[in-house]
Design a protein around this motif. Sequence first.
Motif, mmCIF file in Angstrom:
data_model
loop_
_atom_site.group_PDB
_atom_site.id
_atom_site.type_symbol
_atom_site.label_atom_id
_atom_site.label_comp_id
_atom_site.label_asym_id
_atom_site.label_seq_id
_atom_site.Cartn_x
_atom_site.Cartn_y
_atom_site.Cartn_z
ATOM 1 N N LEU A 121 -10.596 15.672 -58.638
ATOM 2 C CA LEU A 121 -9.772 14.504 -58.360
ATOM 3 C C LEU A 121 -9.101 14.076 -59.678
ATOM 4 O O LEU A 121 -9.774 13.651 -60.609
ATOM 5 N N VAL A 122 -7.745 14.184 -59.726
ATOM 6 C CA VAL A 122 -6.963 13.921 -60.951
ATOM 7 C C VAL A 122 -6.329 12.550 -60.824
ATOM 8 O O VAL A 122 -5.718 12.213 -59.806
ATOM 9 N N LYS A 123 -6.450 11.745 -61.914
ATOM 10 C CA LYS A 123 -5.881 10.392 -61.914
ATOM 11 C C LYS A 123 -4.985 10.212 -63.142
ATOM 12 O O LYS A 123 -5.356 10.566 -64.255
ATOM 13 N N GLY A 124 -3.762 9.631 -62.929
ATOM 14 C CA GLY A 124 -2.832 9.359 -64.020
ATOM 15 C C GLY A 124 -3.173 8.066 -64.722
ATOM 16 O O GLY A 124 -3.169 7.006 -64.101
ATOM 17 N N GLN A 125 -3.468 8.129 -66.029
ATOM 18 C CA GLN A 125 -3.872 6.952 -66.799
ATOM 19 C C GLN A 125 -2.678 6.341 -67.569
ATOM 20 O O GLN A 125 -2.504 5.121 -67.575
ATOM 21 N N ALA A 143 -2.064 6.752 -60.052
ATOM 22 C CA ALA A 143 -2.178 7.476 -58.785
ATOM 23 C C ALA A 143 -3.171 8.629 -58.942
ATOM 24 O O ALA A 143 -3.428 9.094 -60.061
ATOM 25 N N THR A 144 -3.747 9.109 -57.798
ATOM 26 C CA THR A 144 -4.713 10.214 -57.842
ATOM 27 C C THR A 144 -4.301 11.296 -56.871
ATOM 28 O O THR A 144 -3.529 11.036 -55.932
ATOM 29 N N GLU A 145 -4.810 12.493 -57.144
ATOM 30 C CA GLU A 145 -4.538 13.613 -56.248
ATOM 31 C C GLU A 145 -5.662 14.624 -56.399
ATOM 32 O O GLU A 145 -6.125 14.882 -57.515
ATOM 33 N N GLN A 146 -6.159 15.164 -55.186
ATOM 34 C CA GLN A 146 -7.283 16.096 -55.159
ATOM 35 C C GLN A 146 -6.799 17.517 -55.287
ATOM 36 O O GLN A 146 -5.806 17.916 -54.676
ATOM 37 N N VAL A 147 -7.495 18.291 -56.133
ATOM 38 C CA VAL A 147 -7.189 19.713 -56.310
ATOM 39 C C VAL A 147 -8.386 20.500 -55.764
ATOM 40 O O VAL A 147 -9.547 20.181 -56.083
ATOM 41 N N VAL A 153 -15.356 26.014 -54.546
ATOM 42 C CA VAL A 153 -16.240 25.666 -55.661
ATOM 43 C C VAL A 153 -15.693 24.446 -56.406
ATOM 44 O O VAL A 153 -15.934 24.282 -57.602
ATOM 45 N N THR A 154 -14.908 23.594 -55.683
ATOM 46 C CA THR A 154 -14.285 22.424 -56.315
ATOM 47 C C THR A 154 -15.323 21.567 -57.007
ATOM 48 O O THR A 154 -15.137 21.122 -58.150
#
Length: 761
Positions: free
Chosen positions: A69-73, A31-35, A49-50
């Motif tokens: 953009l963070v993704k769980g591997q 899954a991914t999630e934007q910070v 400044v993302t």
Amino acid sequence: MGKTEIVNVNVSKKVKSLTKDKRSLDLRLNATEQVAVTAYYDDGTSEDVTNKADYSVDTSSIVTVTNGLVKGQNPGSATITIKYMNQSLTLDVDVEVVRRIDAEKSNVSLLLNGTEKIKIMATYPDGAVADVSDKAVWTTDKAKVADAIKGTITGYGVGTASLTATYGTKSTTITVDVDSALKLELDKQNLLMKKNATGELKLTATYADGKTEDITDRAEWASSDENIVQVSKGKLSALAIGEAKIYAKYGEKAVMANVDVEVPRRLVVDTDLVSLQTGQDQLLVLRATYADGTSAVVTDSADWSVDDENVAFVTKGKITTYKAGIATVTAKYGGKTTTTIVEVDIPSIIKPSKKIVNLQIGGSEKITLTASFKDGREVDVTNKAEWTTSSKDIAEARGGDISGLATGAATITAKYGTRSAVVQVSVGVLKSLTVSEEKLIMKKGDTVTLKAEALYTDDTKKDVTSDVIWTSSNAKTATVDSGKVKALASGETTLTAQLDNKTVTVPVQVDMASDLSASVANLVFDLNETRSIVLTATDSSGATRNVTGEAEWKTSNSAIVLVSKGVATPVARGKATITATYGGKSVSIPVEIGVVAGLVADKSFIVTKSGDQVQVKLTATLSNGTTKDVTGDATWKVSAYKLGTVTNGLFTATGSGKTTITGSFGGKMVAIPVEIDSLKYLKTDVVKIELKEGSTAKVAALATYTDGSEEDVTKPALWTSSNIMIADVKDGVIKATGKGTARITVTYSNMRTTVQVTVTK
């Protein structure tokens, strides 16, 4: 100089702080999630400044990040570091992190090569539950027993294994039992086999579902002794006689069976004792009894041995004898043992012609030894026997000839075969020792000569007066030397005559009394008197004599009485005991000095008047019945000293009232009640009077004593008024002080009376 140079300048603002829109992330796998990252400048402005910030991850295998953009591997936890210009911050990310995982079954039972699918349920922090069986990592502690792939467990070998499923940071364990039988049973617990025979055992397994299965071929088989029984897949081979245990193991369970290969339960020889003569033979028969009740002769199969081959030899049960003696024949078969005693030329008993021999030093005697056999034969074995002595210095024996060498006792032993006999030998040994007198009664200075005689075991007698050792237990009373006794002083002693191991004693009495008596049984007398006691002694012959002056005299209390050579002198009143001792005897005489048995007064009650005197006489009765006036010797007391005094029994009354006079003497006491001024009546000349206020009247008081005498006691009496405001009184003179009625009371010697007074105006 007319020239121009252009310089481009970039001016950027300083970042004061950096923020992110999420404190942490909790992602599922893939899954991914934007910070979003915001920078705040020192001029008060801000900017997203993302896409400009730099991102780094401490564990890139768990998460990746691109422009926020963070993704769980993979499952796990990681930390993302965000940097922009001179500021930085961190973001914690959990990927597929669960609170717990649970297996739907904690114990699994499988048959060999069987499989079973197990679900592993993961519970997430948000409460969601999911099956992660395929995603979990499976491990096993016994790969040969069981293992799991994506939740499917397979049994590879018989036994028990522990499987662990791990997902993320959590794990759970499942116990796998492969082909586990609840019970193993052998078709036979005990098996009897013949040597070189074969047999078979069947192993059956019972499972949890109640099913049974023959697993004989699959079990592990073992024998406790393969030299006796061998086993392979339940097949048995008996190789030798004996016992062995057969073990069958399947999985972690094992059972056992006992195998008996021709092992006899009993081994019996036809005789336990054989008596033979030299050169004779005899065959023993050995029989074995087995567990199934059958029996067989095993004489030829047994192992035979003998402990003394010089006496006999044995082979296959046949005994051959060689010489006199005893041997033990042993037969062994199938682990059992039996024995037979073999006697060769052994007599039932051997007897000496004499069991007791008495000799003087240098003497000798011939003893014959006869052996009696079971067949009735009696043989003289005197010269064949082995003769020994317990003391070579006292006696010796050679072929039955016994010789005395020195004083003492010895035991001669004759041994033939296994039999033996003993002869007790005494050489110059005393049988008894006697003295001419059994008891001596002597007077001081007398002498007596004693004679000692010895009787030996060979019945010879001898005067040994000078040979014995003479001693006296009390040399102060009597001495003895070579049998001559001399009496020295009164007393008793014991004379001892000792020779070798014999001792004789003679009691001696010198001036000893068998009885001692006193002329009086007791003494009763008073002070200033003396008494004499005569002491008579009777000796053992019945003769009597006066020993008053020779005896030892003692008093139990020298403060009461003294005694010397029978004369008793009083010291003080009381009781004591005089003891006289002579010739080992004693006699005691009780003594009473002025001891009072009773005390009486000539008056039992005294009535008198104040100022008068009364004499009291006191008489004491002694313990022997005599009486004595002890008025002057007694101790006198008055219980109330204000009422009177008493001296030597003379009582002087000094006051009115009641008291007690006591007289004491010799431990006794007499009490006499006393009444002083005791009245019978108290009267006034008038009992009622009328007066005018201010006037007076005189009233007289008259006392009548118990003896009948009368006295005017107006003055000594006590006058009181019930109301002095009406009438007052003094010494019988009444004065009217006010109108009314009053009561005048007159008191004398514990008696009182009243006068009624009426006062008018």
